[in-house]
Design a protein around this motif. Structure first.
Motif, PDB file in Angstrom:
ATOM      1  N   GLY A 161     -16.262   7.347  -7.671  1.00  0.00           N
ATOM      2  CA  GLY A 161     -15.449   8.098  -6.721  1.00  0.00           C
ATOM      3  C   GLY A 161     -14.073   8.488  -7.208  1.00  0.00           C
ATOM      4  N   LEU A 162     -13.839   8.478  -8.522  1.00  0.00           N
ATOM      5  CA  LEU A 162     -12.556   8.914  -9.077  1.00  0.00           C
ATOM      6  C   LEU A 162     -12.788  10.103  -9.998  1.00  0.00           C
ATOM      7  N   THR A 163     -11.692  10.779 -10.378  1.00  0.00           N
ATOM      8  CA  THR A 163     -11.819  11.827 -11.388  1.00  0.00           C
ATOM      9  C   THR A 163     -12.235  11.176 -12.701  1.00  0.00           C
ATOM     10  N   LEU A 164     -12.954  11.928 -13.519  1.00  0.00           N
ATOM     11  CA  LEU A 164     -13.290  11.478 -14.868  1.00  0.00           C
ATOM     12  C   LEU A 164     -12.260  12.127 -15.796  1.00  0.00           C
ATOM     13  N   PRO A 165     -11.174  11.412 -16.132  1.00  0.00           N
ATOM     14  CA  PRO A 165     -10.040  12.053 -16.814  1.00  0.00           C
ATOM     15  C   PRO A 165     -10.329  12.401 -18.269  1.00  0.00           C
ATOM     16  N   ARG A 166      -9.835  13.566 -18.670  1.00  0.00           N
ATOM     17  CA  ARG A 166      -9.988  14.049 -20.039  1.00  0.00           C
ATOM     18  C   ARG A 166      -8.649  14.590 -20.538  1.00  0.00           C
ATOM     19  N   VAL A 167      -8.480  14.548 -21.886  1.00  0.00           N
ATOM     20  CA  VAL A 167      -7.281  15.080 -22.532  1.00  0.00           C
ATOM     21  C   VAL A 167      -7.546  16.517 -22.950  1.00  0.00           C
ATOM     22  N   VAL A 168      -6.655  17.419 -22.591  1.00  0.00           N
ATOM     23  CA  VAL A 168      -6.783  18.828 -22.965  1.00  0.00           C
ATOM     24  C   VAL A 168      -6.653  18.945 -24.484  1.00  0.00           C
ATOM     25  N   PRO A 169      -7.524  19.732 -25.144  1.00  0.00           N
ATOM     26  CA  PRO A 169      -7.447  19.899 -26.604  1.00  0.00           C
ATOM     27  C   PRO A 169      -6.065  20.350 -27.053  1.00  0.00           C
ATOM     28  N   SER A 170      -5.720  20.047 -28.296  1.00  0.00           N
ATOM     29  CA  SER A 170      -4.355  20.250 -28.795  1.00  0.00           C
ATOM     30  C   SER A 170      -3.868  21.695 -28.672  1.00  0.00           C
ATOM     31  N   GLY A 171      -4.763  22.656 -28.791  1.00  0.00           N
ATOM     32  CA  GLY A 171      -4.319  24.049 -28.699  1.00  0.00           C
ATOM     33  C   GLY A 171      -4.152  24.569 -27.283  1.00  0.00           C
ATOM     34  N   GLY A 172      -4.453  23.734 -26.285  1.00  0.00           N
ATOM     35  CA  GLY A 172      -4.400  24.186 -24.904  1.00  0.00           C
ATOM     36  C   GLY A 172      -5.706  24.851 -24.495  1.00  0.00           C
ATOM     37  N   CYS A 173      -5.857  25.097 -23.214  1.00  0.00           N
ATOM     38  CA  CYS A 173      -7.133  25.631 -22.728  1.00  0.00           C
ATOM     39  C   CYS A 173      -6.956  26.284 -21.359  1.00  0.00           C
ATOM     40  N   GLN A 174      -7.789  27.289 -21.104  1.00  0.00           N
ATOM     41  CA  GLN A 174      -7.821  27.947 -19.808  1.00  0.00           C
ATOM     42  C   GLN A 174      -8.843  27.246 -18.916  1.00  0.00           C
ATOM     43  N   ILE A 175      -8.402  26.748 -17.762  1.00  0.00           N
ATOM     44  CA  ILE A 175      -9.283  26.080 -16.807  1.00  0.00           C
ATOM     45  C   ILE A 175      -8.952  26.588 -15.417  1.00  0.00           C
ATOM     46  N   ALA A 176      -9.978  26.949 -14.664  1.00  0.00           N
ATOM     47  CA  ALA A 176      -9.799  27.396 -13.282  1.00  0.00           C
ATOM     48  C   ALA A 176      -8.743  28.488 -13.166  1.00  0.00           C
ATOM     49  N   GLY A 177      -8.694  29.370 -14.171  1.00  0.00           N
ATOM     50  CA  GLY A 177      -7.759  30.482 -14.140  1.00  0.00           C
ATOM     51  C   GLY A 177      -6.333  30.122 -14.487  1.00  0.00           C
ATOM     52  N   GLN A 178      -6.094  28.881 -14.930  1.00  0.00           N
ATOM     53  CA  GLN A 178      -4.752  28.438 -15.285  1.00  0.00           C
ATOM     54  C   GLN A 178      -4.741  27.970 -16.745  1.00  0.00           C
ATOM     55  N   TRP A 179      -3.574  28.113 -17.403  1.00  0.00           N
ATOM     56  CA  TRP A 179      -3.430  27.645 -18.778  1.00  0.00           C
ATOM     57  C   TRP A 179      -2.875  26.221 -18.775  1.00  0.00           C
ATOM     58  N   PHE A 180      -3.567  25.331 -19.485  1.00  0.00           N
ATOM     59  CA  PHE A 180      -3.140  23.938 -19.558  1.00  0.00           C
ATOM     60  C   PHE A 180      -2.767  23.587 -20.994  1.00  0.00           C
ATOM     61  N   PRO A 181      -1.543  23.110 -21.213  1.00  0.00           N
ATOM     62  CA  PRO A 181      -1.113  22.758 -22.580  1.00  0.00           C
ATOM     63  C   PRO A 181      -1.902  21.560 -23.116  1.00  0.00           C
TER      64      PRO A 181
END
Length: 513
Positions: free
Chosen positions: A382-402
């Motif tokens: 019942g919790l989020t399964l946390p992950r680290v965004v790759p070093s170059g950043g990534c587009q998720i759900a229409g947003q840019w994540f560093p």
């Protein structure tokens, strides 16, 4: 230097230290709230500047409900820690968790690792390359074709479970199904791994306090996991002053010792002769004996596999079974429809006696639908399964994540998404799985995780579930003792059901097959 000068100097240093700490927190809060890359995402005020918020949620045991409420209030992306967001957009599952996505597990998982392990187990490994290499060694053992070959071992447990249910029916006693399906699931692990049940159902009790140990351990371990890594050791060390933390750490030691004992006993001459049955421990030892040098797989690695089975092998399956059985008994029309399907299949000779096979069960479309719907309504984690965004950043759900920041999806939230599961997504309705878009919905079922990190014991769980549910409904009638109380759980990673009492009766002769 005079004593008064020393005292004055100490007071000056004290106030300087206090001032520096205060200045640090003022600057940190200002940065976290305005300049941090996650500053633009809404969420609880405390969560934006400290992980203390999520620690509180862990101890409250309702993080899945809180996250769902926050998503309803703020939208698809919410901030649950200074450097972590939870995302409810279903498309994010593929973006984050698919094979070769580049996302890696965070250090949330490392406190769960067995202290004796040479390599991280399949759950706690944060190195994707190492995880792939180590999982490949044992992956075939957990394939559905191999698990199905072990159905006679599962049937042994089912036989005893059904006997115990018959005793409750004869005495017209209430039965706590949540407890009994966990005892069943734990005994199945005993049979599949060691060709011997632990004795939960036989003794009608928590043998060696294994389940009590897990229940004690989970909130403490889960709280440590969401804390910053530098706080964990002091937390656990200071926690030794608290009886609950001491008990939790002792519980971890008890489970580690149990895994060592199981391996040690099998290696004894008598244990080796008992190993003629093709259980999982026997197959692990066979890999060690014939390919151990080639794969760098020694007895400690065998013990690590056993530890993982003991630690995670029963709670997830029991939670799924409890949810399926609760929702069936809470919805009489659905219950009657499934009972009719099972009885008709039995009358037509499509279901074996005395035990239904997995291959037969999955040919019952409404049974499969009811099982999926139960797991959709209540995923075992019942919790989020946390992950680290790759070093170059990534587009998720229409947003840019560093790169380097954390993201995660909570199955308990995404399983209720109306764009995927329909306008009635928050309602229990197995018929949705008989619609034309069922294949698409399947892509967003997240109860076993996703991608290369899908739960390695998934097939064990699915086999147990699809065999036990029709067997129980074919033999007995179930009725909730208190429908008004709803399905109550306590969420400390495993979202564990609280007692679920039902009346159990033998069917009337006119209704039997």
């Amino acid at each position: 230097m005079a004593l008064t000068d020393i005292i004055t100097s100490l007071w000056a240093w004290k106030w300087l230290a206090i001032g520096l700490v205060a200045a640090y927190w003022v600057l940190w809060v200002a940065y976290a709230r305005t300049l941090h890359p996650y500053a633009k995402y809404p969420g609880p005020f405390l969560a934006s500047m400290s992980r203390f918020w999520i620690v509180i949620e862990i101890f409250r045991g309702r993080a899945h409900k809180t996250e769902a409420e926050l998503h309803r209030k703020y939208g698809s992306i919410i901030r649950i820690a200074p450097n972590e967001v939870a995302i409810s957009d279903p498309a994010s599952i593929k973006e984050i968790y698919s094979i070769n996505s580049g996302f890696t597990k965070t250090d949330f998982y490392t406190p769960w690792r067995a202290s004796f392990a040479r390599f991280p187990d399949h759950f706690t490994s944060t190195d994707e390359k190492l995880h792939g290499q180590r999982r490949k060694i044992v992956n075939n053992i957990y394939s559905m074709s191999n698990i199905v070959k072990s159905e006679p071992l599962i049937n042994t447990c089912t036989e005893l479970f059904m006997t115990r249910m018959g005793e409750f029916a004869e005495r017209r006693q209430l039965v706590d199904l949540a407890t009994w399906v966990q005892w069943y699931a734990f005994d199945v692990i005993g049979e599949l791994y060691f060709s011997s049940m632990f004795g939960f159902m036989k003794q009608r009790s928590d043998v060696n306090d294994y389940i009590g140990s897990l229940d004690t351990l989970l909130p403490v371990l889960c709280a440590a996991s969401v804390m910053p890594s530098y706080v964990r050791a002091p937390f656990l060390a200071s926690g030794l002053l608290l009886r609950s933390v001491r008990k939790a750490l002792k519980a971890l030691g008890r489970i580690e010792e149990a895994s060592a004992t199981c391996v040690r006993e099998r290696l004894q001459p008598k244990g080796k002769s008992d190993g003629a049955r093709e259980d999982i421990l026997g197959k692990l030892l066979d890999i060690h004996e014939h390919k151990g040098d080639q794969h760098n797989f020694n007895l400690t690695d065998v013990q690590t596999e056993v530890f993982t089975g003991l630690f995670a092998g029963s709670d997830t399956t029991a939670a799924a079974l409890s949810s399926i059985l609760y929702h069936l008994t809470a919805n009489p029309d659905v219950y009657a429809k499934l009972k009719h399907e099972i009885n008709e299949a039995s009358a037509a000779g499509k279901l074996s006696y005395p035990r239904i096979t997995y291959a037969e069960a999955i040919q019952l479309p409404y049974l499969v639908a009811c099982c999926k719907e139960g797991m959709r309504m209540h995923p075992s984690v019942g919790l989020t399964l946390p992950r680290v965004v790759p070093s170059g950043g990534c587009q998720i759900a229409g947003q840019w994540f560093p790169g380097g920041l954390r993201v995660g999806v909570n199955a308990a939230v995404v399983h209720l998404d109306e764009t995927i599961f329909g306008e009635d997504a928050k309602e229990y309705n197995p018929d949705r799985w008989l619609r034309e878009d069922a294949v698409n919905m399947d892509r967003y079922m997240f109860q076993f995780g996703g991608g290369s990190r899908t739960c390695i014991g998934k097939n064990i769980s699915l086999c147990e579930i699809h065999k036990l549910v029709p067997e129980l409904l074919r033999s007995y009638d179930l009725e909730l003792a208190c429908a008004e109380s709803g399905f109550r759980t306590m969420n400390h990673w495993f979202n564990k059901p609280l007692p679920l009492y039902v009346h159990i009766r033998k069917p009337e002769p006119s209704r039997s097959v």
